[in-house]
Motif scaffolding. Structure first.
Motif, PDB file in Angstrom:
ATOM      1  N   GLY A 152      -7.283  -5.342  -8.279  1.00 18.98           N
ATOM      2  CA  GLY A 152      -6.132  -4.439  -8.212  1.00 18.98           C
ATOM      3  C   GLY A 152      -6.037  -3.491  -9.380  1.00 18.98           C
ATOM      4  N   GLY A 153      -7.162  -3.199 -10.032  1.00 18.38           N
ATOM      5  CA  GLY A 153      -7.130  -2.294 -11.173  1.00 18.38           C
ATOM      6  C   GLY A 153      -7.190  -0.827 -10.817  1.00 18.38           C
ATOM      7  N   ALA A 154      -7.454  -0.514  -9.545  1.00 21.82           N
ATOM      8  CA  ALA A 154      -7.560   0.889  -9.142  1.00 21.82           C
ATOM      9  C   ALA A 154      -6.178   1.527  -9.008  1.00 21.82           C
ATOM     10  CB  ALA A 154      -8.307   1.004  -7.808  1.00 21.82           C
ATOM     11  N   ARG A 155      -6.167   2.849  -9.020  1.00 21.27           N
ATOM     12  CA  ARG A 155      -4.911   3.560  -8.809  1.00 21.27           C
ATOM     13  C   ARG A 155      -4.444   3.364  -7.370  1.00 21.27           C
ATOM     14  NH1 ARG A 155      -5.677   9.424 -11.845  1.00 21.27           N
ATOM     15  NH2 ARG A 155      -6.089   8.591 -13.936  1.00 21.27           N
ATOM     16  N   GLN A 156      -3.127   3.438  -7.197  1.00 14.56           N
ATOM     17  CA  GLN A 156      -2.563   3.124  -5.904  1.00 14.56           C
ATOM     18  C   GLN A 156      -3.034   4.088  -4.819  1.00 14.56           C
ATOM     19  OE1 GLN A 156      -1.213   0.406  -5.629  1.00 14.56           O
ATOM     20  NE2 GLN A 156      -0.023   0.345  -3.739  1.00 14.56           N
ATOM     21  N   ARG A 157      -3.188   5.342  -5.143  1.00 14.02           N
ATOM     22  CA  ARG A 157      -3.616   6.298  -4.120  1.00 14.02           C
ATOM     23  C   ARG A 157      -5.050   6.031  -3.688  1.00 14.02           C
ATOM     24  NH1 ARG A 157      -4.812  12.125  -7.042  1.00 14.02           N
ATOM     25  NH2 ARG A 157      -6.047  11.363  -8.787  1.00 14.02           N
ATOM     26  N   TYR A 158      -5.894   5.531  -4.610  1.00 14.88           N
ATOM     27  CA  TYR A 158      -7.256   5.200  -4.246  1.00 14.88           C
ATOM     28  C   TYR A 158      -7.294   3.952  -3.364  1.00 14.88           C
ATOM     29  CZ  TYR A 158      -8.531   8.510  -7.913  1.00 14.88           C
ATOM     30  OH  TYR A 158      -8.663   9.642  -8.673  1.00 14.88           O
ATOM     31  N   VAL A 159      -6.406   3.005  -3.659  1.00 16.05           N
ATOM     32  CA  VAL A 159      -6.334   1.813  -2.825  1.00 16.05           C
ATOM     33  C   VAL A 159      -5.910   2.176  -1.413  1.00 16.05           C
ATOM     34  CG1 VAL A 159      -5.197  -0.425  -2.536  1.00 16.05           C
ATOM     35  CG2 VAL A 159      -5.853   0.343  -4.821  1.00 16.05           C
ATOM     36  N   ARG A 160      -4.932   3.084  -1.283  1.00 19.41           N
ATOM     37  CA  ARG A 160      -4.499   3.518   0.046  1.00 19.41           C
ATOM     38  C   ARG A 160      -5.615   4.242   0.775  1.00 19.41           C
ATOM     39  NH1 ARG A 160       0.618   4.559  -2.525  1.00 19.41           N
ATOM     40  NH2 ARG A 160      -0.073   6.669  -3.044  1.00 19.41           N
ATOM     41  N   LEU A 196       0.811  -1.211   0.000  1.00 16.76           N
ATOM     42  CA  LEU A 196       0.000   0.000   0.000  1.00 16.76           C
ATOM     43  C   LEU A 196       0.846   1.263   0.000  1.00 16.76           C
ATOM     44  CD1 LEU A 196      -2.837  -0.902   2.550  1.00 16.76           C
ATOM     45  CD2 LEU A 196      -3.033  -0.727   0.066  1.00 16.76           C
ATOM     46  N   HIS A 197       2.039   1.198   0.575  1.00 24.81           N
ATOM     47  CA  HIS A 197       2.898   2.374   0.709  1.00 24.81           C
ATOM     48  C   HIS A 197       3.986   2.425  -0.361  1.00 24.81           C
ATOM     49  CE1 HIS A 197       0.929   3.042   4.563  1.00 24.81           C
ATOM     50  NE2 HIS A 197       1.134   1.763   4.841  1.00 24.81           N
ATOM     51  N   ARG A 198       3.838   1.613  -1.389  1.00 23.62           N
ATOM     52  CA  ARG A 198       4.766   1.612  -2.512  1.00 23.62           C
ATOM     53  C   ARG A 198       4.043   2.035  -3.782  1.00 23.62           C
ATOM     54  NH1 ARG A 198       8.625  -3.727  -2.439  1.00 23.62           N
ATOM     55  NH2 ARG A 198       9.350  -3.630  -0.263  1.00 23.62           N
ATOM     56  N   SER A 199       4.824   2.219  -4.812  1.00 24.49           N
ATOM     57  CA  SER A 199       4.216   2.367  -6.134  1.00 24.49           C
ATOM     58  C   SER A 199       3.607   1.030  -6.540  1.00 24.49           C
ATOM     59  CB  SER A 199       5.271   2.808  -7.155  1.00 24.49           C
ATOM     60  OG  SER A 199       5.832   4.051  -6.800  1.00 24.49           O
ATOM     61  N   LYS A 200       2.743   1.059  -7.527  1.00 25.60           N
ATOM     62  CA  LYS A 200       2.050  -0.147  -7.941  1.00 25.60           C
ATOM     63  C   LYS A 200       3.050  -1.187  -8.442  1.00 25.60           C
ATOM     64  CE  LYS A 200      -2.245  -1.391 -10.224  1.00 25.60           C
ATOM     65  NZ  LYS A 200      -3.365  -0.889 -11.042  1.00 25.60           N
ATOM     66  N   VAL A 201       2.956  -2.419  -7.922  1.00 29.12           N
ATOM     67  CA  VAL A 201       3.876  -3.494  -8.285  1.00 29.12           C
ATOM     68  C   VAL A 201       3.087  -4.619  -8.925  1.00 29.12           C
ATOM     69  CG1 VAL A 201       5.526  -2.914  -6.470  1.00 29.12           C
ATOM     70  CG2 VAL A 201       3.694  -4.532  -5.994  1.00 29.12           C
ATOM     71  N   GLU A 258       4.536 -11.973  -5.258  1.00 31.27           N
ATOM     72  CA  GLU A 258       4.882 -13.366  -4.974  1.00 31.27           C
ATOM     73  C   GLU A 258       6.260 -13.457  -4.332  1.00 31.27           C
ATOM     74  OE1 GLU A 258       5.649 -17.564  -7.382  1.00 31.27           O
ATOM     75  OE2 GLU A 258       6.000 -15.611  -8.303  1.00 31.27           O
ATOM     76  N   ARG A 259       7.233 -12.715  -4.862  1.00 32.41           N
ATOM     77  CA  ARG A 259       8.575 -12.744  -4.272  1.00 32.41           C
ATOM     78  C   ARG A 259       8.571 -12.203  -2.846  1.00 32.41           C
ATOM     79  NH1 ARG A 259       9.998 -11.258  -9.666  1.00 32.41           N
ATOM     80  NH2 ARG A 259       9.989  -9.035  -9.114  1.00 32.41           N
ATOM     81  N   LEU A 260       7.757 -11.187  -2.587  1.00 34.23           N
ATOM     82  CA  LEU A 260       7.674 -10.654  -1.229  1.00 34.23           C
ATOM     83  C   LEU A 260       7.047 -11.663  -0.267  1.00 34.23           C
ATOM     84  CD1 LEU A 260       6.527  -6.987  -1.986  1.00 34.23           C
ATOM     85  CD2 LEU A 260       8.780  -7.749  -1.214  1.00 34.23           C
ATOM     86  N   VAL A 261       6.059 -12.433  -0.756  1.00 36.75           N
ATOM     87  CA  VAL A 261       5.469 -13.478   0.084  1.00 36.75           C
ATOM     88  C   VAL A 261       6.513 -14.537   0.421  1.00 36.75           C
ATOM     89  CG1 VAL A 261       3.770 -15.340   0.130  1.00 36.75           C
ATOM     90  CG2 VAL A 261       3.113 -13.096  -0.728  1.00 36.75           C
ATOM     91  N   HIS A 262       7.304 -14.960  -0.589  1.00 36.62           N
ATOM     92  CA  HIS A 262       8.377 -15.929  -0.342  1.00 36.62           C
ATOM     93  C   HIS A 262       9.374 -15.366   0.670  1.00 36.62           C
ATOM     94  CE1 HIS A 262       7.789 -19.293  -3.212  1.00 36.62           C
ATOM     95  NE2 HIS A 262       7.078 -18.409  -3.891  1.00 36.62           N
ATOM     96  N   GLN A 263       9.732 -14.113   0.498  1.00 38.42           N
ATOM     97  CA  GLN A 263      10.702 -13.495   1.399  1.00 38.42           C
ATOM     98  C   GLN A 263      10.164 -13.432   2.831  1.00 38.42           C
ATOM     99  OE1 GLN A 263      11.888  -9.591   0.169  1.00 38.42           O
ATOM    100  NE2 GLN A 263      13.040  -9.174   2.041  1.00 38.42           N
ATOM    101  N   TYR A 264       8.893 -13.066   2.999  1.00 42.01           N
ATOM    102  CA  TYR A 264       8.295 -12.975   4.332  1.00 42.01           C
ATOM    103  C   TYR A 264       8.266 -14.343   5.006  1.00 42.01           C
ATOM    104  CZ  TYR A 264       4.882 -11.779   7.968  1.00 42.01           C
ATOM    105  OH  TYR A 264       4.252 -11.590   9.170  1.00 42.01           O
ATOM    106  N   VAL A 265       7.870 -15.364   4.262  1.00 36.59           N
ATOM    107  CA  VAL A 265       7.777 -16.708   4.839  1.00 36.59           C
ATOM    108  C   VAL A 265       9.155 -17.215   5.236  1.00 36.59           C
ATOM    109  CG1 VAL A 265       7.154 -19.104   4.339  1.00 36.59           C
ATOM    110  CG2 VAL A 265       5.631 -17.253   3.642  1.00 36.59           C
ATOM    111  N   ARG A 266      10.169 -17.001   4.389  1.00 39.52           N
ATOM    112  CA  ARG A 266      11.513 -17.479   4.722  1.00 39.52           C
ATOM    113  C   ARG A 266      12.077 -16.778   5.950  1.00 39.52           C
ATOM    114  NH1 ARG A 266      12.446 -17.043  -0.873  1.00 39.52           N
ATOM    115  NH2 ARG A 266      13.610 -15.105  -0.478  1.00 39.52           N
ATOM    116  N   GLU A 267      11.895 -15.454   6.023  1.00 45.03           N
ATOM    117  CA  GLU A 267      12.466 -14.706   7.138  1.00 45.03           C
ATOM    118  C   GLU A 267      11.750 -14.982   8.448  1.00 45.03           C
ATOM    119  OE1 GLU A 267      12.343 -10.627   6.034  1.00 45.03           O
ATOM    120  OE2 GLU A 267      13.982 -10.788   4.565  1.00 45.03           O
TER     121      GLU A 267
END
Length: 372
Positions: free
Chosen positions: A182-190, A137-142, A148-157
């Motif tokens: 996830g089609g909305a703009r990032q600022r609207y999602v936040r 939510l606090h990043r640019s749209k990814v 998926e890579r962030l989920v892997h990283q969170y689970v491993r750590e």
């Protein structure tokens, strides 16, 4: 369930779908037992029919007879039951599902919601997905690959490399189920994630307790009375949540504005005057309140449009509803106001006017508002 998924329940079926499932069960029980009720003790008149008599026919013969019967049925009726394509193998599968799941085993999958939950989503992965969503939510749209890579990283750590993470396609489906496309703009999602939704239940017991405002583009063109050309207009409605009656509306050329919203609020409180060319059927029709009494308060004959002093006005998050002009109008209309809701209508989605007393007098105050 062994696979960790919650199957559909009888409450998930609508009334007509439940009726169709029971008809399918009656056809199946006639094949299995010779009786549509499933027992000879509750036999209907004329049962068992010769082609379904369990003492004279085998199960295979009864299945063949049922296939022939359903194929001779009107195609529209068979389609309503989901039996437009029927075979002996279909009846075998239906019997197996009925033995395992009962009536719900015979419900067509198109009638029930999809199975909820996924066996591959363990407690560790279920914790990682919302954590990654909060981080994104606090990043640019990814992209979903990055998530998926962030989920892997969170689970491993957090849990170690031995915890298995589902495949990308499974994570993508779960992400869509939990958080949308996830089609909305990032600022609207936040902004949407920052809204604190209330948990209190509002019981609406009287007219004017809650009035809902909304604006939508009119799907037809309107002829301009100045230049005679068709133009697009926006329709702003005020709906009373108790009586579901339309208490005010405005047509705004091109686009809506805060002034028009303020005028709608004024129209909610102000009785609609009768026009000279309107007949008696358009006059004040409400029983228990004499038309002469209302006309005396208003100073003119009143048409049959509800009016009252709204206590709470709910809106969406449109910019015209968050405008300082609309907020000031709501403050002026109300003797008491909830400052938190008025100062931040974009977060609460509600303007509390807190009006009390004479609605006709309040309408007179509204007429003196800016833009009134």
């Amino acid at each position: 369930m062994d696979d960790g998924r919650q199957r559909s329940q009888r409450d998930d079926l609508k009334d007509h779908d439940l009726t169709r499932a029971r008809i399918r069960m009656a056809h199946l029980l006639e094949v299995e037992t010779g009786y549509r009720s499933g027992s000879r003790y509750w036999a209907r008149p004329g049962e068992p029919r010769p082609e379904y008599d369990p003492e004279r026919t085998t199960l295979t013969e009864r299945r063949r007879a049922k296939v022939a019967e359903l194929k001779g049925m009107d195609h529209r009726e068979a389609k309503q039951l989901g039996l437009e394509w029927i075979s002996e193998r279909t009846l075998e599968r239906m019997a197996a599902k009925y033995a395992e799941h009962g009536l719900m085993g015979l419900a067509d999958g198109r009638w029930t919601p999809p199975l909820r939950g996924r066996r591959a989503i363990t407690e560790e992965v279920a914790e990682a997905i919302p954590a990654v969503h909060a981080e994104c939510l606090h990043r640019s749209k990814v992209s979903m690959r990055t998530k998926e890579r962030l989920v892997h990283q969170y689970v491993r750590e957090r849990f170690g490399p031995e915890v298995k993470v589902p495949h990308y396609t499974t994570l993508a489906k779960v992400w869509k189920e939990w958080f949308g496309t996830g089609g909305a703009r990032q600022r609207y999602v936040r902004s949407a994630a920052a809204v604190e939704t209330g948990t209190a239940i509002v019981v609406i017991s009287r007219p004017g307790q809650v009035v809902a405002l909304d604006t939508t583009p009119l799907p037809v063109k309107v002829l301009d009375d100045v230049f005679g050309v068709p133009i697009s207009v926006h329709l702003t409605l005020a709906l009373d949540a108790f009586s579901h009656s339309l208490v005010a509306f405005r047509l705004t050329p091109v686009s809506d504005s805060s002034v028009e919203v303020a005028m709608v609020l004024r129209d909610v409180l102000r009785p609609l005057p009768m026009r000279p060319d309107w007949g008696e059927e358009m006059e004040w029709p409400y029983p228990g309140v004499p038309a002469a009494l209302v006309a005396e308060f208003a100073g003119h004959r009143v048409a049959g449009l509800p009016f009252f002093a709204p206590e709470t006005v709910t809106t969406d998050h449109g910019s015209v509803y968050k405008n300082h002009h609309v907020v000031s109008v709501a403050r002026t209309l109300g003797e008491r106001a909830a400052a938190g809701a008025l100062n931040a209508p974009d977060r609460q989605g509600c303007l509390r006017t807190g009006l009390r007393g004479d609605p006709v007098a309040a309408a007179g105050n509204a007429a003196r508002l800016p833009g009134g």
